[in-house]
Enzyme design. Structure first.
Site, PDB file in Angstrom:
ATOM      1  N   HIS A 167      10.387 -13.345  -2.704  1.00 37.60           N
ATOM      2  CA  HIS A 167      10.085 -11.917  -2.604  1.00 37.60           C
ATOM      3  C   HIS A 167       9.945 -11.240  -3.962  1.00 37.60           C
ATOM      4  O   HIS A 167       9.908 -10.024  -4.026  1.00 37.60           O
ATOM      5  CB  HIS A 167      11.195 -11.178  -1.840  1.00 37.60           C
ATOM      6  N   GLU A 210      -0.864 -11.183   8.072  1.00 36.84           N
ATOM      7  CA  GLU A 210      -1.505 -10.889   6.781  1.00 36.84           C
ATOM      8  C   GLU A 210      -2.971 -11.330   6.727  1.00 36.84           C
ATOM      9  O   GLU A 210      -3.796 -10.669   6.109  1.00 36.84           O
ATOM     10  CB  GLU A 210      -0.724 -11.528   5.626  1.00 36.84           C
TER      11      GLU A 210
END
Lengths: 327, 411
Positions: free
Chosen positions: A133, A64
């Protein structure tokens, strides 16, 4: 395109990316699994793009920091990258790249450099994806000067805001709600200017200010309240940073009652800022205290019944509005 | 029952502490000219000795020897020498200015001038350098106006960063010098993305990025290496190993067990280990990696082995953690003296010319500092308050405008 089509949010964003890439060869897409050989994104939002635009769509390693770093670097090279961070919780990994670099480069370079990137990410409770999440983290970014934050609630805005975000010369964080991805709606294929809220429903007795999936809950609450003779106005923020203070204040001034709702944890959420501004600006003119509804001050639980209790619901919103109306 | 000693950890420690004799025995160097020079298209798997070698070109007597000796015009070498000398005079002047309260912060490049001056001249126009904060010699080699540096360091109204960035965290995009940041490591990622964009454009421009030895411990370093490796990005990734990350010696970042150039092996990237105080070696290695990148053979990791002669910054006192005479014991010498000796050996320079140049540069720096002082030093004639509200976004939104009004700053 001037015709109106029925699309869901996945299709609307996909069409927006497609149209933006067709309109401007400088638009790139990168992220984990975004290419067609990787099924066009885990939810299919980027499906077909790599087939249509080849190298301009790049599936990346699970890095990321490097995804956002590469997007920043490519923007310096004249491109407009749309980088996907698959789930919003994963955005904690490239925070330095986003908040220290993308958001600040224009300012700290004396105006030499700007970073026209869009960071797409999805999140939301409802699919039992657990506390790592499901979070709404918009407040982290609304608290950072130099990056805009957008969160559509329906397919039409998803299309229009994505087109505007890609054309914007500053970095934009684009938050997509996972559970409402497949909700269909009319799409008019018009760009939606950033920073402008929309009155999603006109009413006279109270105002609900919301964004993303909470707009859907607020509209459902409005239906229930209508049967009780309570007329609810719903303001869909659409852009969280900069939020449309004028539209929010006009609505709250009109109805005299405001409830600010978000799925993110209530404490220190953007509702606190909006409620404070309403209080500052409309002191003495309101008929009831401004209320805030938000997620529980806990990680989102995995278990379905626990998860269902985490975020505000239409019933919670209706109850808050009743409280305001009877105050 | 176990018959082994209990578990324990190894804590790397410098080889000499204050009061002790400097000890660089941990660094073993091949002789100048000894390192082989593989063809630029050699597969990485056939170059895995290179990260443990050391590319050196300049011999003790100033001659350039071995396969890495580059063909560089004497005029270019003189420019490099000038840039390094100018950097040293400038550093000394600005460091002194800090003691006089004219700036809040300074960092010197002393000893490391070749690691930035040589790449500055080896790269081509349009290439982009993603630097660290000890690379002002890159700008000096490109005749960047000293006034811009001085005004930023003094934080006066002519500061090109408009009072928003620290002294010496420069931005000079038009000079191929990307915006500096103190958040180390991020530039590796930006450089890889910039290089990928260059390839998307089917351009021939490459990127070159630098981090220090300490920053190789950052996640950004490794993620950028993954991207550079996976996409064969046209980028040169450099580690300036100056032995010290503030007060942590390079072993703390993992330099004791292997070389930083050898970090490339795990990513399938060629790793070159280069004498960073040897202008010609730095130039040659940069050219090698640049040619390889331009030939679509991807990224190279280069470790420049050098020594940070000065403290980390004006906030650092190196006498507290290393021998005070350690710099004098550094085995790879002074980059300025070595390039000077080479030019003299070539018959392209003389002691008299050197002295004349030194006088001229000293005066150039003095004049630039005086001009900056006339505009204002720290706290005098600062940038206007309105600079706080501009460039936050392209167009100020209501939040910027309202706060500007609250600060009673006219638009």
């Amino acid at each position: 395109m001037s015709e109106v089509k029925q699309l869901n949010v996945v299709q609307a964003i996909n069409q927006a990316l497609h149209d933006a890439m067709a309109a401007d060869p400088k638009v790139l897409v990168l992220g984990e699994e975004v290419g067609d050989k990787q099924e066009g994104g885990v939810m299919g939002v980027t499906k077909g793009l790599s087939t249509a635009f080849g190298e301009r769509v790049r599936s990346t390693p699970i890095s990321e920091q490097a995804i956002i770093g590469a997007a920043i670097g490519a923007s310096l090279g004249g491109y407009r990258p749309v980088a996907e961070i698959m789930l919003m919780n994963f955005i904690a990994v490239p925070m330095d790249m986003i908040t220290n670099h993308a958001a600040k480069l224009r300012f700290m370079s004396g105006g030499q450099t700007n970073v026209p990137i869009v960071i797409r990410t999805m999140t939301g409770v409802g699919f039992s994806t657990g506390g790592q999440h499901s979070d709404y983290l918009e407040a982290w970014f609304a608290h950072t000067a130099g990056i805009k934050v957008v969160a559509p609630s329906n397919p039409d805005d998803a299309y229009g805001l994505m087109r505007a975000a890609i054309e914007d010369d500053d970095p934009v964080l684009f938050i997509e709600n996972l559970p409402t991805y497949w909700t269909p709606g009319p799409v008019s294929f018009q760009k939606v200017k950033l920073g402008q809220a929309k009155v999603a429903l006109e009413g006279t007795d109270a105002t609900v200010v919301a964004h993303s999936r909470m707009v859907v809950e607020a509209l459902a609450a409005a239906k229930t309240l209508a049967t009780e003779g309570i007329s609810l106005e719903v303001v869909d923020l659409r852009t969280i940073s900069p939020w449309d203070r004028a539209t929010v204040l006009a609505s709250a001034a009109k109805t005299g009652r405001a409830v600010v709702v978000h799925e993110a944890v209530k404490q220190f959420g953007i509702g606190a800022e909006i409620a404070a501004v309403i209080g500052e600006e409309l002191w003495g003119k309101l008929k009831a205290p401004v209320q805030r509804l938000g997620g529980a001050f806990a990680p989102v639980p995995f278990s379905r019944p626990l998860e269902a209790a985490f975020a505000p619901t239409a019933a919670d919103i209706a109850a808050a509005v009743r409280k305001a109306v009877t105050a | 029952m176990r018959n082994q000693p209990p578990l324990s950890l190894h804590i790397p420690a410098p080889h000499a502490r204050p009061g002790e004799k400097p000890d660089f025995s941990y660094l073993t160097f091949p002789e100048p000219g000894a390192a082989r020079r593989p063809h630029i298209l050699t597969p990485e798997a056939e170059m895995r000795d290179m990260p443990y070698s050391l590319i050196r070109v300049l011999a003790e007597d100033g001659r350039a020897i071995g396969p890495w000796a580059p063909h560089v015009a004497p005029e270019t070498l003189r420019r490099g020498l000038r840039a390094m000398m100018l950097t040293r005079f400038f550093d000394d002047r600005m460091f002194a200015a800090h003691h006089q309260g004219k700036t809040s912060f300074y960092m010197k490049s002393t000893g490391e001038e070749a690691t930035a001056a040589a790449p500055s001249l080896a790269l081509l126009p349009g290439d982009m350098c993603f630097p660290t904060y000890r690379m002002v010699s890159f700008l000096m080699a490109r005749d960047y106006p000293l006034a811009n540096l001085v005004n930023q360091i003094f934080s006066n109204a002519a500061d090109p960063m408009r009072g928003r960035q620290l002294p010496l965290l420069y931005s000079a995009r038009d000079y191929g010098f990307y915006s500096l940041a103190g958040n180390v490591g991020s530039r590796f990622g930006h450089a890889v993305g910039w290089a990928m964009a260059s390839a998307y454009k089917n351009d021939d421009k490459i990127a070159m990025a630098f981090v220090g030895d300490g920053t190789t411990a950052e996640g950004n370093f490794h993620e950028a290496m993954v991207f550079a490796s996976v996409y064969h990005a046209p980028v040169i990734l450099c580690v300036t190993n100056n032995q010290w990350a503030i007060s942590s010696y390079q072993g703390i970042a993992g330099g004791e067990e292997t070389t930083f150039a050898a970090r490339g092996i795990g990513y399938g990237l060629p790793g070159l280990r280069v004498d960073g105080n040897d202008f010609l070696a730095v130039y040659a290695a940069t050219q090698w990696a640049a040619e390889r990148a331009r030939a679509n053979h991807g990224a190279t990791l280069i470790e420049f082995v050098t020594y940070r002669v000065a403290g980390h910054s004006t906030n650092d006192d190196p006498s507290r953690y290393r021998p005070s005479d350690e710099a004098r014991a550094w085995p790879l010498g002074d980059p300025i003296e070595r390039l000077k000796a080479h030019l003299i050996a070539l018959g392209e320079w003389s002691e008299a010319q050197h002295e004349a140049l030194a006088r001229a540069l000293h005066e150039e720096v003095r004049a630039a500092a005086k001009a900056g002082e006339a505009l204002g030093t720290l706290g005098q004639n600062p940038p206007p308050k309105r600079e706080m509200f501009e460039h936050v976004f392209k167009t100020p939104d209501w939040r910027n405008l309202e706060q500007r009004r609250e600060c009673e700053v006219a638009p």
